[in-house]
Design a protein around this motif. Structure first.
Motif, PDB file in Angstrom:
ATOM      1  N   ARG A  64      56.092  45.304  53.794  1.00 59.82           N
ATOM      2  CA  ARG A  64      55.176  45.349  54.943  1.00 59.82           C
ATOM      3  C   ARG A  64      53.730  45.073  54.541  1.00 59.82           C
ATOM      4  NH1 ARG A  64      58.861  49.387  55.824  1.00 59.82           N
ATOM      5  NH2 ARG A  64      60.001  49.327  57.813  1.00 59.82           N
ATOM      6  N   ASP A  65      53.413  45.267  53.267  1.00 62.40           N
ATOM      7  CA  ASP A  65      52.042  45.061  52.796  1.00 62.40           C
ATOM      8  C   ASP A  65      51.816  43.688  52.167  1.00 62.40           C
ATOM      9  OD1 ASP A  65      51.215  47.681  53.511  1.00 62.40           O
ATOM     10  OD2 ASP A  65      52.135  48.475  51.688  1.00 62.40           O
ATOM     11  N   VAL A  66      52.805  42.806  52.214  1.00 62.54           N
ATOM     12  CA  VAL A  66      52.685  41.493  51.569  1.00 62.54           C
ATOM     13  C   VAL A  66      51.623  40.637  52.262  1.00 62.54           C
ATOM     14  CG1 VAL A  66      53.874  39.305  51.134  1.00 62.54           C
ATOM     15  CG2 VAL A  66      55.050  41.477  50.697  1.00 62.54           C
ATOM     16  N   ASP A  67      50.765  40.028  51.470  1.00 60.47           N
ATOM     17  CA  ASP A  67      49.789  39.047  51.952  1.00 60.47           C
ATOM     18  C   ASP A  67      50.437  37.668  51.791  1.00 60.47           C
ATOM     19  OD1 ASP A  67      47.697  37.258  52.313  1.00 60.47           O
ATOM     20  OD2 ASP A  67      46.223  38.550  51.346  1.00 60.47           O
ATOM     21  N   TRP A  68      51.099  37.197  52.840  1.00 59.94           N
ATOM     22  CA  TRP A  68      51.945  36.005  52.731  1.00 59.94           C
ATOM     23  C   TRP A  68      51.132  34.751  52.399  1.00 59.94           C
ATOM     24  CZ3 TRP A  68      57.104  36.655  52.697  1.00 59.94           C
ATOM     25  CH2 TRP A  68      57.582  37.876  53.193  1.00 59.94           C
ATOM     26  N   GLY A  69      49.978  34.591  53.010  1.00 62.83           N
ATOM     27  CA  GLY A  69      49.185  33.399  52.760  1.00 62.83           C
ATOM     28  C   GLY A  69      48.728  33.297  51.320  1.00 62.83           C
ATOM     29  N   ARG A  70      48.189  34.387  50.788  1.00 61.67           N
ATOM     30  CA  ARG A  70      47.710  34.365  49.409  1.00 61.67           C
ATOM     31  C   ARG A  70      48.883  34.255  48.434  1.00 61.67           C
ATOM     32  NH1 ARG A  70      43.097  38.482  47.170  1.00 61.67           N
ATOM     33  NH2 ARG A  70      42.189  37.860  49.168  1.00 61.67           N
ATOM     34  N   GLY A  71      50.003  34.876  48.789  1.00 56.76           N
ATOM     35  CA  GLY A  71      51.172  34.789  47.921  1.00 56.76           C
ATOM     36  C   GLY A  71      51.663  33.361  47.767  1.00 56.76           C
ATOM     37  N   LEU A  72      51.731  32.618  48.874  1.00 53.03           N
ATOM     38  CA  LEU A  72      52.180  31.228  48.814  1.00 53.03           C
ATOM     39  C   LEU A  72      51.174  30.349  48.086  1.00 53.03           C
ATOM     40  CD1 LEU A  72      53.690  30.802  52.395  1.00 53.03           C
ATOM     41  CD2 LEU A  72      54.912  31.037  50.221  1.00 53.03           C
ATOM     42  N   LEU A  73      49.887  30.669  48.208  1.00 54.56           N
ATOM     43  CA  LEU A  73      48.851  29.911  47.508  1.00 54.56           C
ATOM     44  C   LEU A  73      49.017  30.037  45.995  1.00 54.56           C
ATOM     45  CD1 LEU A  73      46.284  28.195  47.895  1.00 54.56           C
ATOM     46  CD2 LEU A  73      44.963  30.336  47.865  1.00 54.56           C
ATOM     47  N   LEU A  74      49.527  31.160  45.539  1.00 53.14           N
ATOM     48  CA  LEU A  74      49.792  31.356  44.113  1.00 53.14           C
ATOM     49  C   LEU A  74      51.128  30.757  43.700  1.00 53.14           C
ATOM     50  CD1 LEU A  74      48.648  35.081  43.889  1.00 53.14           C
ATOM     51  CD2 LEU A  74      47.522  33.167  42.743  1.00 53.14           C
ATOM     52  N   VAL A  75      52.123  30.825  44.580  1.00 51.17           N
ATOM     53  CA  VAL A  75      53.476  30.392  44.236  1.00 51.17           C
ATOM     54  C   VAL A  75      53.557  28.886  44.023  1.00 51.17           C
ATOM     55  CG1 VAL A  75      55.791  30.057  45.208  1.00 51.17           C
ATOM     56  CG2 VAL A  75      54.732  32.314  45.250  1.00 51.17           C
ATOM     57  N   VAL A  76      52.910  28.096  44.879  1.00 49.95           N
ATOM     58  CA  VAL A  76      53.061  26.631  44.811  1.00 49.95           C
ATOM     59  C   VAL A  76      52.646  26.069  43.455  1.00 49.95           C
ATOM     60  CG1 VAL A  76      52.269  24.448  45.761  1.00 49.95           C
ATOM     61  CG2 VAL A  76      52.918  26.310  47.306  1.00 49.95           C
ATOM     62  N   PRO A  77      51.446  26.352  42.918  1.00 49.98           N
ATOM     63  CA  PRO A  77      51.102  25.816  41.589  1.00 49.98           C
ATOM     64  C   PRO A  77      51.986  26.386  40.485  1.00 49.98           C
ATOM     65  CG  PRO A  77      49.415  27.344  42.353  1.00 49.98           C
ATOM     66  CD  PRO A  77      50.303  27.067  43.521  1.00 49.98           C
ATOM     67  N   ALA A  78      52.457  27.622  40.655  1.00 45.81           N
ATOM     68  CA  ALA A  78      53.353  28.203  39.654  1.00 45.81           C
ATOM     69  C   ALA A  78      54.656  27.412  39.581  1.00 45.81           C
ATOM     70  CB  ALA A  78      53.641  29.663  39.989  1.00 45.81           C
TER      71      ALA A  78
END
Length: 240
Positions: A64-78
């Protein structure tokens, strides 16, 4: 076999306790010991597999506390960096890879220790840099967390949101790392032993988290991870 029976469950259980208490740190503690037992290639694959399990368990409690936008911003370059790291992991000789893995963990620990003063990763560029570095380190050394921690400190990310988002990020990155390298060439007994130690560590971490201050737990993480990383470097030097 004695080494496997001792260090394998110890590293996994300690890593699971750390992850439950602090939200991060499973790989920092477990990966160096897993590499010592299973070798630089299979050890990192096992670290990725167990990290994935831990992250899914913790994510189930914090989604419930996930910041989805920032998480995806980190995931793509990874995800873009993982194939490069997988190629390095496959082609670099074992002793050299041991040295690389141990050194990466030591450098990562130093960055985390200095991160309170090293607020260097800001905005979109900082997120891309952190994600790419984390993805490469995750697939080669099994430790993708420090780069993300450095980004979180640099941007003053709220701890509760960071911990939840990190579980989502790490689950996706560990899945991609496993797909890029395949399953570990380990016996069923070693994998079952690891999963059993993981369950024990998570249960123990639930109890410890109620008693141990987060700052004290963080210091213990650094000491344990540093010891494992130094041992990995020594093993690589001796193998050379």
């Amino acid at each position: 076999m004695t080494t496997e029976l001792l260090f394998l469950p110890m590293g996994v259980a300690l890593g699971a306790v750390t992850q439950r208490v602090t939200g991060v740190g499973f790989a920092l503690v477990a990966a160096p010991l897993l590499v010592l037992v299973a070798g630089p290639f299979d050890g990192v694959i096992l670290a990725n597999l167990l990290s994935l399990v831990v992250c899914v368990v913790v994510l189930a409690r914090t989604w419930r506390d996930v910041d989805w936008g920032r998480g995806l911003l980190l995931v793509v370059p990874a995800l873009l960096a993982i194939p490069v790291g997988a190629y390095v992991a496959r082609t670099v000789p074992g002793p050299v890879l041991l040295l690389v893995i141990g050194s990466i963990v030591l450098v990562a620990l130093a960055l985390v220790q200095l991160s309170a003063r090293a607020r260097i990763l800001h905005g979109t560029a900082g997120a891309v840099t952190a994600g790419a570095a984390s993805g490469f380190m995750n697939v080669t050394a099994g430790v993708g967390g420090p780069a993300i921690v450095l980004y979180a400190v640099s941007t003053r990310w709220e701890h509760r949101r960071f911990v939840a988002t990190f579980q989502l990020y790490a689950a996706l990155v560990n899945t991609a790392s496993l797909l890029s390298k395949g399953r570990p060439h380990l016996g069923a007994s070693a994998i079952l032993l690891s999963l059993g130690a993981l369950a024990v560590g998570l249960a123990a971490g639930e109890l410890v988290s109620r008693r141990v201050p987060a700052e004290q737990a963080r210091r213990l993480v650094v000491l344990l991870a540093m010891a494992g990383a130094l041992a990995t470097v020594v093993k690589g030097l001796l193998a050379l």
